[in-house]
Design a protein around this motif. Structure first.
Motif, short mmCIF file in Angstrom:
data_model
loop_
_atom_site.label_atom_id
_atom_site.label_comp_id
_atom_site.label_asym_id
_atom_site.label_seq_id
_atom_site.Cartn_x
_atom_site.Cartn_y
_atom_site.Cartn_z
N GLY A 15 -8.67 -14.69 -2.72
CA GLY A 15 -8.33 -15.29 -4.01
C GLY A 15 -9.42 -16.17 -4.58
N SER A 16 -10.65 -15.86 -4.21
CA SER A 16 -11.73 -16.71 -4.69
C SER A 16 -12.69 -15.88 -5.52
CB SER A 16 -12.47 -17.32 -3.50
OG SER A 16 -13.68 -17.89 -3.91
N ASN A 17 -12.89 -16.24 -6.78
CA ASN A 17 -13.86 -15.51 -7.59
C ASN A 17 -14.62 -16.44 -8.52
OD1 ASN A 17 -11.72 -16.08 -9.22
ND2 ASN A 17 -11.01 -13.94 -9.35
N ARG A 18 -15.18 -17.44 -7.90
CA ARG A 18 -15.92 -18.45 -8.66
C ARG A 18 -17.23 -18.68 -7.93
NH1 ARG A 18 -15.83 -23.77 -8.25
NH2 ARG A 18 -14.35 -23.65 -6.56
N PHE A 19 -18.33 -18.70 -8.71
CA PHE A 19 -19.64 -18.89 -8.08
C PHE A 19 -19.69 -20.24 -7.37
CE2 PHE A 19 -23.98 -20.50 -8.05
CZ PHE A 19 -24.63 -19.46 -7.41
N ASP A 57 -9.01 -18.67 10.30
CA ASP A 57 -9.13 -19.42 9.05
C ASP A 57 -10.00 -18.61 8.08
OD1 ASP A 57 -9.55 -21.07 6.97
OD2 ASP A 57 -10.71 -22.58 8.11
N ILE A 58 -9.38 -18.12 7.00
CA ILE A 58 -10.07 -17.16 6.13
C ILE A 58 -11.28 -17.78 5.42
CG2 ILE A 58 -8.78 -17.48 3.98
CD1 ILE A 58 -8.60 -14.26 4.14
N SER A 59 -11.29 -19.11 5.29
CA SER A 59 -12.42 -19.73 4.60
C SER A 59 -13.72 -19.60 5.40
CB SER A 59 -12.12 -21.20 4.31
OG SER A 59 -12.03 -21.89 5.55
N SER A 60 -13.57 -19.32 6.70
CA SER A 60 -14.77 -19.12 7.51
C SER A 60 -15.54 -17.87 7.10
CB SER A 60 -14.40 -18.99 8.99
OG SER A 60 -13.92 -20.21 9.46
N ARG A 61 -14.83 -16.91 6.43
CA ARG A 61 -15.50 -15.68 5.99
C ARG A 61 -16.69 -16.01 5.09
NH1 ARG A 61 -12.01 -14.70 8.89
NH2 ARG A 61 -10.48 -13.01 8.94
N PHE A 62 -16.51 -17.04 4.24
CA PHE A 62 -17.58 -17.39 3.30
C PHE A 62 -18.83 -17.86 4.05
CE2 PHE A 62 -13.61 -17.92 0.96
CZ PHE A 62 -13.87 -17.15 -0.16
#
Lengths: 580, 207
Positions: A54-58, A263-268
């Protein structure tokens, strides 16, 4: 008359031209597309775009998190030590062995042992090697309890040491045979014996002859394999899990962990790391090219200084010592695997197991069947597709009359090597993202496709020289005798080339068997291959089970090679000219 | 001052390659050894150079200008070799190939001068910077011989040196080789399967 027949035959053969055109295009699409798309879809999350989360912001936050991560400095250190150290050392070792041993009996022994050495998969070797060097391993057992005095394994960290020395050594012993193979094939295209002869008749010591006459001609053929070794060593994941440092691990393992973090934020952060690893690899490859340029500049200035003697003459004898260590470590690792796989109880400091039993194998058998089957099927199908594409490309090339025997243009070689020069983990995550979007994750088709990406270069490279030097007139004769071109192709050419084709398939088979990351990322956990199982068991503690899995991995790869040897021998048992 | 072979015997396992061979090559002369292919001609040259493959056994004595060569490392034997293939080093230009044989004590300028003189004398003036791959067959053979001679060998061996040359080139190259060896005044030993290669029509049969 003969000429007229020849022309008719050629024109009949070239009827296939248009249809063959599809092969190069298809081949490029099959193995370049996934890499390019995979890279792009890995870079997107690195800059904050990941629709699944759900993230689509630079955002540059992934990089900020990555650069401030406490594990990063240590991870980079291990990556550089093991990656650069293993590549430089294996190049040095391989060239030193060649320069000091060329023409000796040991040199022929090495040549004969290369195929079995190379068929031992990396993961299996790493496990065997860890059985040697572990504090409770064979090396320390051999001096315990006398004279070391150890009745318990010493409290040392020889496996997975924080400086990544064990990982470096593992890759050194595994990559040197590969570079030696490349050296053997490069040397076969030079007149080495007589170059040495002329050089010595001009008064030069053999080491000088290698540095001034042979290596300058050989290196261009070693460049790409060496860069592939460099990229591999910088980015390897399975070996680093088995025998690499853990706190912190190498960068590639760190990235893999981020990609698998609940933790899905680790993907970034993982994606940012994947981009960093790509940049690190490209920087190392560029540095290697610059270094090569500088060395050749300096060398070309000194090449005519007329100095005959080499300052390293006294060290020539060390070549056989290093070669014996290289062979010995491989043989001992394999032996340790075999002993552990049939050990019932083998306590420290006993040199041999106290009791043997086959129960390790019989217990594991039911768990082994599925991964062995999955591995074999994926490997077979990807090899089959690879050989069809590669043969199609060669045929197209032949029809365009563009083929020059024995020469692949440098540019096309770079393209073929591309999948081997880019860290797998730098584009596999992107492929995974894409597959999830199209709901293609975990299907047989995509699994085989991703294996094909890595199998294809090896099949191409091992088949190129023999296929291109096939005497096309055999097929013309076939056509002139009334066989249609396709029939002549299948009944004459393919049959005559059975042996090299099967050999290149065996190489591809081994490559597919050994794939770890691609299976993991594309398979969505639905495919357990012998390699993914072996690697995941390697963190466990039961050496007997590890040994059984590692050996199964080896046996599977070996089966491929044995088939490639035995099948033609049976097919052509009454045809003496086909035996060599 | 000559190359002396005394009862040379070479065998592979129990098979002796040729009858025991003795000969003397005086300076400036070219002794021709004749024999069909496979009779051990090249093996004989390898043994004189010290390049005999393991597996062959050798007996007899080789002496050059009175010093025995047996057991001496090849790079110290001062025996030059010329093959039917030119074996010019493809990564060096003509100058590089020729200067490779010159001794270390010479300065760069001396080397340049020496090579240029040698090229000029051979009718190859201004060829120094040429890429080996652009030379004709005859030019390659000449450069190859000049390279061997610039290293100032005390003897030179010729392994079927003319067999790969075109018919029309043979005569002139042969004359060139013989003249150069005569100028150097060193002994030469040539093996060939073509009796017309012999300088003066005489030859020793190797069997």
């Amino acid at each position: 008359m003969a000429e007229a027949l020849f022309k008719i035959a050629v024109s009949a053969m070239s009827g296939r031209r248009n249809r063959l055109k599809i092969f190069p295009a298809l081949t490029l699409a099959v193995f370049l597309l996934p890499i390019l798309v995979g890279l792009l879809f890995t870079w997107a999350p690195a800059f904050g775009y990941l629709s699944a989360a759900g993230s689509n912001r630079f955002s540059l936050e992934p990089f900020a998190t990555l650069l401030h991560h406490p594990s990063l400095p240590g991870a980079l250190r291990s990556t550089f030590i093991s990656g650069i150290g293993a590549s430089l050392m294996s190049l040095g070792l391989a060239l030193w062995i060649a320069a000091t041993l060329y023409g000796s009996r040991l040199w022929s022994t090495i040549e004969l042992s290369l195929a079995p050495l190379l068929s031992l998969p990396h993961a299996a070797f790493a496990i065997g090697f860890s059985f040697l060097i572990a504090p409770s391993g064979w090396l320390i057992r051999s001096v315990s309890p006398f004279p070391s005095g150890f009745t318990y394994p010493p409290d040392w960290t020889t496996n997975g040491d924080p400086w990544a020395i064990s990982l470096t050594l593992t890759m050194l012993f595994k990559e040197t045979p590969f570079l030696l193979l490349m050296i053997f094939s490069g040397l076969s295209r030079l007149d080495v014996r007589r170059t040495i002869w002329v050089g010595r008749s001009l008064g030069y010591h053999r080491l000088r002859i290698w540095t001034r006459l042979i290596i300058p001609q050989l290196y261009p053929m070693l460049r790409l394999p060496l860069l592939a070794v460099l990229a591999y060593s910088l980015s390897v994941v399975d070996l680093a899990y088995i025998i690499g440092p853990s706190l912190p691990p190498t960068l590639a393992v760190l990235i893999d962990r981020w990609f698998h973090d609940p933790d899905i934020s680790s993907r970034f952060v993982g994606a940012a790391g994947a981009l960093l690893l790509l940049l690190v690899t490209l920087a190392c490859i560029s540095s290697a090219l610059v270094l090569e340029y500088l060395i050749s500049k300096i060398a070309s200035r000194k090449i005519l200084d007329g100095r005959r003697k080499s300052p390293f003459e006294l060290l020539v004898g060390s070549g056989s010592f290093y070669a014996l260590i290289l062979l010995g470590v491989n043989v001992l690792s394999l032996t340790a695997l075999m002993l552990w796989s049939v050990a019932h109880s083998w306590r420290f400091p006993h040199f041999f197991p106290a009791r043997f039993s086959f129960s390790n194998w019989s217990t594991a058998l039911s768990h082994l069947l599925e991964p062995v089957f999955v591995s074999a099927l994926a490997a077979f199908l990807s090899c089959l597709l690879a050989i069809i594409l590669v043969v199609g490309c060669f045929e197209n090339e032949q029809n365009l009359a563009r083929s020059r025997i024995d020469s692949i243009s440098q540019r096309s070689l770079w393209i073929i090597y591309l999948p081997l020069l880019i860290p797998q983990i730098s584009f596999l995550f992107g492929i995974q993202v894409l597959l999830i979007i199209f709901n293609l994750e975990g299907s047989w088709g995509t699994l085989i496709w991703i294996h094909l990406v890595f199998v294809l270069p090896y099949v191409f490279l091992t088949l190129a020289n023999t296929y291109r030097s096939y005497d096309q007139r055999y097929s013309y004769v076939g056509t002139a005798l009334g066989a249609r071109p396709l029939r002549s192709f299948f009944r004459v050419k393919l049959i005559m080339l059975t042996k090299p084709i099967l050999f290149s398939m065996a190489v591809g088979f081994g490559v597919s068997i050994a794939q770890y990351l691609p299976t993991l990322y594309v398979g969505a956990g639905r495919f357990a291959t012998i390699t993914t199982e072996t690697v995941s068991l390697a963190s466990g503690s039961d050496r007997r089970v590890m040994a059984v899995y590692a050996l199964s991995q080896f046996l599977l790869a070996l089966t491929g090679f044995l088939t490639a040897i035995v099948l033609p021998a049976i097919m052509f048992r009454n045809r003496r000219a086909m035996q060599n | 001052m000559s190359l002396v072979l005394d009862s040379i015997k070479i065998s592979l396992g129990t098979v002796q390659l040729f009858k025991p061979l003795s000969l003397t090559a005086p300076p400036g002369s070219i002794v021709t050894l004749m024999g069909p292919s496979g009779c051990g001609k090249s093996t004989l040259l390898a043994s004189i150079c010290g390049m005999l493959d393991p597996g062959f056994s050798f007996s007899g004595t080789i002496a050059l200008n009175g010093r025995p060569l047996n057991g001496i490392e090849m790079e110290h034997r001062k025996v030059g070799i010329l093959f039917q293939d030119d074996l010019l080093f493809p990564h060096l230009d003509v100058f590089g190939n020729m200067a490779f044989g010159l001794p270390a004590r010479m300065s760069r300028r001396q080397k340049r001068e020496r090579v240029n003189n040698s090229l000029a004398a051979a009718g190859l003036e201004g060829f120094g910077a040429r890429d080996i791959a652009t030379l004709s067959g005859g030019q390659k053979s000449r450069v190859s011989l000049l390279r061997a001679l610039l290293a100032e060998p005390e003897a030179i061996l010729l392994d079927e040196p003319f067999s790969k040359l075109d018919e029309n080139l043979r005569g002139s190259i042969k004359q060139f080789v013989f003249d150069q060896i005569g100028l150097m005044n060193i002994p030469a030993l040539m093996v060939t399967h073509d009796r017309s290669d012999s300088a003066d029509g005489t030859y020793i049969e190797l069997k």
